[in-house]
Design an enzyme around this catalytic site. Structure first.
Site, PDB file in Angstrom:
ATOM      1  CG  HIS A  11      -1.931  -1.184   1.271  1.00  0.00           C
ATOM      2  ND1 HIS A  11      -2.807  -1.291   0.349  1.00  0.00           N
ATOM      3  CD2 HIS A  11      -1.528  -2.599   2.299  1.00  0.00           C
ATOM      4  CE1 HIS A  11      -3.305  -2.644   0.571  1.00  0.00           C
ATOM      5  NE2 HIS A  11      -2.517  -3.354   1.857  1.00  0.00           N
ATOM      6  CD  GLU A  25      -2.054  -3.574   5.164  1.00  0.00           C
ATOM      7  OE1 GLU A  25      -1.421  -4.535   4.620  1.00  0.00           O
ATOM      8  OE2 GLU A  25      -3.264  -3.265   4.834  1.00  0.00           O
ATOM      9  CD  GLU A 143      -1.802 -10.223   4.711  1.00  0.00           C
ATOM     10  OE1 GLU A 143      -1.715  -9.259   5.419  1.00  0.00           O
ATOM     11  OE2 GLU A 143      -2.574 -10.237   3.658  1.00  0.00           O
TER      12      GLU A 143
END
Length: 254
Positions: A11, A25, A143
């Site tokens: 991102h 995040e 993750e």
């Protein structure tokens, strides 16, 4: 051998990723990517980044950066999210498929995160993800816990240095393993049977037609395979021959 790795902070810019109580995040991803990169640099790894600041890139652009750089590995950092807060917790590592050094590296990273305290969700195949599908080198997506889990956020913040060190050590350990691994071979599999006589029947048929076929007995199953190629293109050519001859096939590695 000097390895090169591109680290990707998922991102960025106008894309914050998952958000929880003001926590974005993209910021956690960048912080961890930079920390892991610093450790790896100090160990002699050639490190590059998709981003080192708060900028936006599409997944295609991230994959393109890695391909243009010609790095040996691509590792993307993310944090998970669930529909409801504190619904799930744990770490997972995503890869295109469970083969080769990327699978071993993913397992090692997941184990390191488990030692820090994360629940180990698992290593999972995600062939649809652009950064795993469009990169030409082994690629992984980590993750590092759920951003809307108080438990995982506490781990991420309080054990941040241990997390970065654990991931870096797992990567380095995997690279050491790669130097002593046997070559990867591609084989074309035409059948998996529980009864040996069925496998024998297919094997004899293939041998009569001149195919370099053989049988393996693994985990209680008899597998009929053809060829053992270090170049995937040669396996693809053999697979096409077998398919033209009416066989159902799948390329496997060993």
């Amino acid at each position: 051998m000097a390895y090169s790795i591109m680290l990707d902070a998922g991102h960025g810019g106008q894309d914050p990723g998952a958000v929880y109580k003001g926590r974005q995040e993209k910021n956690d991803n960048l912080k961890l990517a930079l920390a892991v990169g610093e450790i790896l640099k100090n160990k002699g790894i050639d490190i590059s980044y998709t981003r080192t600041s708060d900028v936006y890139q599409t997944p295609f652009e991230k994959a393109q950066l890695a391909n243009q750089a010609g790095v040996d590995y691509f590792i993307s950092f993310h944090r998970n999210s669930s529909p409801k807060e504190n619904q799930y917790n744990g770490a997972e590592v995503l890869i295109y498929d469970k083969s080769g050094i990327k699978y071993q590296m993913a397992e090692n990273i997941l184990g390191a995160l488990g030692e820090v305290g994360f629940c180990e969700i698992g290593v999972k195949e995600r062939p649809g993800l652009v950064v795993l599908r469009r990169t030409r080198m082994p690629a992984l997506l980590i993750e590092t816990g759920f951003i809307n889990s108080e438990e995982d956020n506490k781990l991420f913040d309080n054990k941040f240095s241990d997390i970065a060190q654990g991931i870096a050590d797992a990567i380095l350990g995997s690279l050491d393993e790669e130097t002593v691994q046997e070559p990867l071979y591609y084989r074309v599999q035409t059948g998996t049977f529980r009864k040996k006589e069925n496998a024998d029947r297919m094997l004899y048929q293939l041998l009569e037609k001149g195919y370099p076929s053989f049988m393996l007995h693994e985990n209680g199953l008899y597998k009929v395979q053809t060829g053992a190629y270090q170049q995937i293109g040669n396996a693809v050519n053999m697979e096409q021959r077998l398919r033209d001859d009416g066989y159902s096939t799948v390329i496997v590695t060993k």
